[in-house]
Design an enzyme around this catalytic site. Structure first.
Site, PDB file in Angstrom:
ATOM      1  CD  GLU A 123      -2.818  -1.119  -0.064  1.00 56.19           C
ATOM      2  OE1 GLU A 123      -3.058  -0.025  -0.610  1.00 56.19           O
ATOM      3  OE2 GLU A 123      -3.232  -2.200  -0.508  1.00 56.19           O
TER       4      GLU A 123
ATOM      5  CG  HIS B 162      -0.736   1.345  -4.398  1.00 55.60           C
ATOM      6  ND1 HIS B 162      -0.532   1.023  -5.722  1.00 55.60           N
ATOM      7  CD2 HIS B 162      -1.417   0.298  -3.849  1.00 55.60           C
ATOM      8  CE1 HIS B 162      -1.063  -0.162  -5.964  1.00 55.60           C
ATOM      9  NE2 HIS B 162      -1.593  -0.625  -4.850  1.00 55.60           N
TER      10      HIS B 162
END
Length: 305
Positions: free
Chosen positions: A146, A149
């Site tokens: 995550e 990203h």
């Protein structure tokens, strides 16, 4: 766009090229849509400018907060979730990144997502279902995914890219209900042309924008898997998390998965997906087999099983 300066996440030129291409074509579609609106509804141009401008500002500045609210994310302190904060701290130290806001969503659907226009406004959220199911090394892999990203800025690009689809849908509804048509001064013929043309153009814009964001979404998931595996040096842990989460999805009530499905593009693993070839074509994520194969290759490159 390849990543924050100083971040230790591996750069990805392929991701950068795809983000630039997506933004170019999304911008081109945006210009076409607004141009058609201004040409057909000349008497309503102030309303069009206000609508387009207002939606853009709202989408850019508030979409991450809206998405987080829609997925039930609530920010937690270190005292409320010490183990989760500790895991985020480890990834931040490895990546040399600023710490994002940390949140938890009360859901048995095992998943995680990141939102934010920039590193400073970013937030990483995991569900209670994910925390119950993953071992610490597996959780580290998901969090690194995550935060990749965030470092690569593809969360921001996906947010902006999705705006055009939202705009096209809103304009279609307004046109079908006659809002813009009533604002025109060209008589019934112009109003009739407006009602027919705007939904058609909006539908085409939405379809093309949908395909562009899906293509980018699938690649960015592979890129984030690669970045997380290389940063942590434990691709097997990330593969284990992927396998465990995907397997557990089959035990979650379909109603809960359907509720989460609209946010699939932001999730670590899609909350609901069909096995048909057509569904895979429009999926926001690569297949589990593709992701595991890439992680196996990285493991061999690193000399790890």
């Amino acid at each position: 766009m390849a990543g924050r300066r100083g971040s230790r996440f591996a750069g990805d030129r392929g991701l950068t090229a795809r983000m630039v291409m997506t933004m170019f074509f999304i911008g081109l579609l945006y210009v076409v849509l607004v141009g058609v609106l201004l040409a057909v509804a000349r008497g309503s141009w102030p309303l069009i400018v206000l609508l387009v401008g207002g939606l853009f500002v709202a989408q850019f500045w508030f979409s991450d907060s809206i998405a987080a609210y829609g997925m039930g994310a609530r920010q937690v302190t270190r005292e409320q979730a010490p183990e989760l904060h500790g895991a985020v701290d480890r990834i931040c130290a490895l990546a040399d990144m600023e710490k994002p806001k940390v949140a938890i969503a009360d859901s048995d659907v095992p998943n995680a997502f990141a939102t934010g226009r920039s590193e400073k406004t970013s937030m990483v959220c995991v569900t209670t279902g994910l925390l119950r199911r993953l071992e610490p090394e597996e959780l580290d892999g998901v969090l690194a995914h995550e935060m990749s990203h965030v470092a690569h800025k593809d969360v921001a690009v996906m947010t902006i890219a999705s705006f055009l689809g939202v705009l096209a849908g809103v304009i279609t509804r307004v046109a079908l209900w006659g809002g813009l048509a009533r604002g025109g001064r060209g008589g019934n013929n112009q109003a009739g042309l407006l009602v027919m043309l705007i939904p058609l153009v909006s539908a085409v814009v939405y379809a093309v924008g949908f395909l562009l964001t899906r293509l980018l979404s699938r690649y960015r998931e592979l890129s984030a898997d690669r970045g997380a595996a290389l940063l942590t040096g434990r691709p097997a842990a990330l593969a284990s998390a992927l396998t465990k989460i995907t397997g557990q999805m089959g035990r979650i009530p379909t109603r809960d998965l359907r509720e989460a499905e609209p946010y699939n593009a932001f999730y670590f693993v899609p909350a609901f997906s069909s096995g048909t070839s057509m569904a895979r074509l429009f999926s926001s994520h690569p297949t589990l087999e593709q992701r595991l194969e890439q992680l196996r290759k990285i493991g061999r490159e690193l000399g790890r099983p």
